[in-house]
Design a protein around this motif. Structure first.
Motif, PDB file in Angstrom:
ATOM      1  N   VAL A 290      47.322 -63.314  56.569  1.00  0.00           N
ATOM      2  CA  VAL A 290      46.370 -63.290  55.450  1.00  0.00           C
ATOM      3  C   VAL A 290      45.073 -62.598  55.866  1.00  0.00           C
ATOM      4  O   VAL A 290      44.477 -61.838  55.101  1.00  0.00           O
ATOM      5  CB  VAL A 290      46.091 -64.715  54.943  1.00  0.00           C
ATOM      6  CG1 VAL A 290      44.925 -64.717  53.945  1.00  0.00           C
ATOM      7  CG2 VAL A 290      47.337 -65.293  54.289  1.00  0.00           C
ATOM      8  N   LEU A 291      44.648 -62.834  57.113  1.00  0.00           N
ATOM      9  CA  LEU A 291      43.404 -62.229  57.605  1.00  0.00           C
ATOM     10  C   LEU A 291      43.562 -60.762  57.952  1.00  0.00           C
ATOM     11  O   LEU A 291      42.617 -59.971  57.789  1.00  0.00           O
ATOM     12  CB  LEU A 291      42.906 -62.990  58.839  1.00  0.00           C
ATOM     13  CG  LEU A 291      42.451 -64.432  58.603  1.00  0.00           C
ATOM     14  CD1 LEU A 291      42.147 -65.111  59.935  1.00  0.00           C
ATOM     15  CD2 LEU A 291      41.214 -64.465  57.705  1.00  0.00           C
TER      16      LEU A 291
ATOM     17  N   PRO B 244      47.188 -58.853  54.559  1.00  0.00           N
ATOM     18  CA  PRO B 244      47.400 -59.673  53.363  1.00  0.00           C
ATOM     19  C   PRO B 244      48.470 -59.127  52.430  1.00  0.00           C
ATOM     20  O   PRO B 244      49.051 -59.873  51.641  1.00  0.00           O
ATOM     21  CB  PRO B 244      46.019 -59.668  52.682  1.00  0.00           C
ATOM     22  CG  PRO B 244      45.328 -58.451  53.220  1.00  0.00           C
ATOM     23  CD  PRO B 244      45.818 -58.311  54.626  1.00  0.00           C
TER      24      PRO B 244
ATOM     25  N   GLN C   3      48.330 -66.679  49.875  1.00  0.00           N
ATOM     26  CA  GLN C   3      46.998 -66.172  50.189  1.00  0.00           C
ATOM     27  C   GLN C   3      45.925 -67.070  49.599  1.00  0.00           C
ATOM     28  O   GLN C   3      44.923 -67.369  50.257  1.00  0.00           O
ATOM     29  CB  GLN C   3      46.829 -64.748  49.634  1.00  0.00           C
ATOM     30  CG  GLN C   3      47.647 -63.681  50.321  1.00  0.00           C
ATOM     31  CD  GLN C   3      47.307 -62.301  49.813  1.00  0.00           C
ATOM     32  OE1 GLN C   3      46.124 -61.960  49.695  1.00  0.00           O
ATOM     33  NE2 GLN C   3      48.312 -61.496  49.492  1.00  0.00           N
ATOM     34  N   ASP C   4      46.133 -67.491  48.354  1.00  0.00           N
ATOM     35  CA  ASP C   4      45.142 -68.353  47.696  1.00  0.00           C
ATOM     36  C   ASP C   4      44.953 -69.658  48.453  1.00  0.00           C
ATOM     37  O   ASP C   4      43.818 -70.137  48.635  1.00  0.00           O
ATOM     38  CB  ASP C   4      45.571 -68.641  46.259  1.00  0.00           C
ATOM     39  CG  ASP C   4      45.509 -67.414  45.361  1.00  0.00           C
ATOM     40  OD1 ASP C   4      44.812 -66.443  45.758  1.00  0.00           O
ATOM     41  OD2 ASP C   4      46.128 -67.417  44.288  1.00  0.00           O
TER      42      ASP C   4
ATOM     43  N   ARG D 235      43.044 -68.956  51.728  1.00  0.00           N
ATOM     44  CA  ARG D 235      41.629 -68.638  51.483  1.00  0.00           C
ATOM     45  C   ARG D 235      40.855 -69.867  51.022  1.00  0.00           C
ATOM     46  O   ARG D 235      39.665 -70.022  51.312  1.00  0.00           O
ATOM     47  CB  ARG D 235      41.531 -67.494  50.479  1.00  0.00           C
ATOM     48  CG  ARG D 235      42.025 -66.163  51.045  1.00  0.00           C
ATOM     49  CD  ARG D 235      41.628 -64.978  50.196  1.00  0.00           C
ATOM     50  NE  ARG D 235      42.000 -63.732  50.842  1.00  0.00           N
ATOM     51  CZ  ARG D 235      43.003 -62.940  50.470  1.00  0.00           C
ATOM     52  NH1 ARG D 235      43.725 -63.265  49.407  1.00  0.00           N
ATOM     53  NH2 ARG D 235      43.276 -61.832  51.124  1.00  0.00           N
ATOM     54  N   GLU D 236      41.517 -70.752  50.291  1.00  0.00           N
ATOM     55  CA  GLU D 236      40.865 -72.001  49.884  1.00  0.00           C
ATOM     56  C   GLU D 236      40.546 -72.848  51.110  1.00  0.00           C
ATOM     57  O   GLU D 236      39.470 -73.440  51.215  1.00  0.00           O
ATOM     58  CB  GLU D 236      41.774 -72.767  48.924  1.00  0.00           C
ATOM     59  CG  GLU D 236      41.129 -74.025  48.361  1.00  0.00           C
ATOM     60  CD  GLU D 236      42.024 -74.737  47.355  1.00  0.00           C
ATOM     61  OE1 GLU D 236      41.745 -75.908  47.053  1.00  0.00           O
ATOM     62  OE2 GLU D 236      42.997 -74.114  46.881  1.00  0.00           O
TER      63      GLU D 236
ATOM     64  N   ILE E  84      40.126 -71.654  54.154  1.00  0.00           N
ATOM     65  CA  ILE E  84      39.061 -70.950  54.870  1.00  0.00           C
ATOM     66  C   ILE E  84      37.707 -71.314  54.285  1.00  0.00           C
ATOM     67  O   ILE E  84      36.743 -71.605  55.007  1.00  0.00           O
ATOM     68  CB  ILE E  84      39.289 -69.424  54.798  1.00  0.00           C
ATOM     69  CG1 ILE E  84      40.477 -69.023  55.677  1.00  0.00           C
ATOM     70  CG2 ILE E  84      38.031 -68.661  55.227  1.00  0.00           C
ATOM     71  CD1 ILE E  84      40.885 -67.572  55.522  1.00  0.00           C
ATOM     72  N   GLY E  85      37.631 -71.331  52.951  1.00  0.00           N
ATOM     73  CA  GLY E  85      36.367 -71.653  52.295  1.00  0.00           C
ATOM     74  C   GLY E  85      35.935 -73.079  52.548  1.00  0.00           C
ATOM     75  O   GLY E  85      34.753 -73.352  52.816  1.00  0.00           O
TER      76      GLY E  85
ATOM     77  N   ARG F  13      34.656 -68.366  59.773  1.00  0.00           N
ATOM     78  CA  ARG F  13      34.254 -66.961  59.809  1.00  0.00           C
ATOM     79  C   ARG F  13      34.944 -66.297  60.997  1.00  0.00           C
ATOM     80  O   ARG F  13      34.780 -66.746  62.139  1.00  0.00           O
ATOM     81  CB  ARG F  13      32.731 -66.803  59.973  1.00  0.00           C
ATOM     82  CG  ARG F  13      31.932 -67.297  58.789  1.00  0.00           C
ATOM     83  CD  ARG F  13      32.136 -66.396  57.574  1.00  0.00           C
ATOM     84  NE  ARG F  13      31.333 -66.822  56.445  1.00  0.00           N
ATOM     85  CZ  ARG F  13      31.708 -67.736  55.563  1.00  0.00           C
ATOM     86  NH1 ARG F  13      32.869 -68.347  55.691  1.00  0.00           N
ATOM     87  NH2 ARG F  13      30.917 -68.061  54.563  1.00  0.00           N
TER      88      ARG F  13
END
Length: 324
Positions: free
Chosen positions: A15-16, A19, A27-28, A31-32, A34-35, A40
């Motif tokens: 994904v990083l 992707p 991916q969603d 990323r969720e 990650i958030g 970072r």
């Protein structure tokens, strides 16, 4: 993070970094995660472990040129989609400036460079590649099978433009080239001369006016020189649209009519060609596709162990408008 998203560590890495090979729903989730975790990526550490970063140099001779802007956008669109970043470099056809940018890309461990070389030679290719910098050339040369290249069939485009003008009854054509050493100038002029020869015209049927750069200002100056001739040609083929638009400005300022007194054809078919006061007939080239194709070749070389170098040649076509 992988546990938070319910996926493997390899999937998080994809994904990083890649992707495009991961399903959108996965991916969603990643990323969720990650958030929520505030993660970072440490780019410096990734570069040290991988041996290179995510940057790709886009080294062009004049970023103000609308055609090259289209090339840059095509390259950037593809590179962004596959997780790369673009470093835009403008060389002004200056070998020393080009060398400074290439050295900077090497120091930043860039993945490679998409480049319009200031002075292409066997020595140049060997020197750049021996330093470990992958390259894709924007250059129509058959002499470098060990490097990928993307180009337009410039000679075919020049022949199309001249054939179009000759078919309209013009006895002589003035060809406004860019700087003489540049491959675009050489090949587009060669195509123009080939059209004249095929039409049974003598060599002197094609006159040459060399411009110092592919710019609007140089086109105006070329137009003034053409009009100052005791017997100016009634047809002008310019090696790019900026030159053609400059010639058209000089012609109209002198009180001449386009195409009644002077017919003009350009090359590249930039956006302003169609919107000029007298819409410009031009040899169309898909600049976005050109840039995207070059970017794809570089990414393939980075990712595929058995990558085979390729030379891609794009076919142009003539778009007829009111200027001819």
């Amino acid at each position: 993070m992988a546990q938070e998203a319910g996926v493997s560590v390899a999937t998080v890495s994809n994904v990083l970094n890649r992707p495009e090979i991961v399903a959108p729903a996965t991916q969603d989730r990643v990323r969720e995660a990650i958030g929520s975790l505030g993660y970072r990526p440490n780019q410096a550490a990734r570069q040290l472990s991988n041996g290179y970063g995510t940057g790709v140099g886009l080294v062009l001779f004049d970023v103000r040129n609308p055609f090259l802007t289209g090339v840059a956008r095509g390259a950037e669109d593809h590179l962004h989609a596959v997780g790369r970043t673009v470093v835009l470099c403008n060389t002004d056809v200056d070998p020393a400036k080009e060398e400074r940018y290439l050295e900077m890309l090497l120091q930043q461990q860039a993945q490679g460079a998409l480049i319009t070389p200031a002075e292409l030679s066997r020595e140049w290719v060997d020197r750049v590649r021996s330093r470990g910098l992958r390259t894709v050339l924007f250059h129509n040369s058959t002499g470098f099978a060990d490097v990928c290249s993307v180009a337009v069939d410039d000679a075919a485009g020049g022949e199309m433009a001249a054939t179009h003008l000759l078919a309209r009854g013009h006895e002589r054509i003035t060809c406004v080239t860019g700087p003489a050493p540049m491959r675009q100038s050489v090949d587009r002029l060669a195509g123009c001369r080939r059209a004249a020869a095929l039409a049974g015209r003598p060599e002197e049927a094609v006159e040459v006016v060399e411009a110092g750069a592919f710019t609007l200002d140089q086109g105006r100056r070329a137009g003034e020189r053409i009009l100052a001739s005791p017997h100016p040609a009634t047809a002008v083929f310019c090696a790019n649209d900026l030159l053609a638009l400059g010639v058209m400005q000089a012609v109209t300022r002198a009180g001449r009519r386009i195409p009644d007194d002077v017919a003009v054809v350009g090359f590249d078919d930039i956006e302003s060609a169609a919107t000029a006061g007298v819409p410009l007939t031009s040899v169309h080239v898909d600049s976005h596709a050109l840039g995207s194709a070059a970017a794809k070749l570089l990414v393939e070389e980075v990712e595929e162990a058995g990558h085979q170098h390729r030379r891609l040649l794009f076919a142009p076509h003539l778009v007829e408008r009111a200027s001819s």
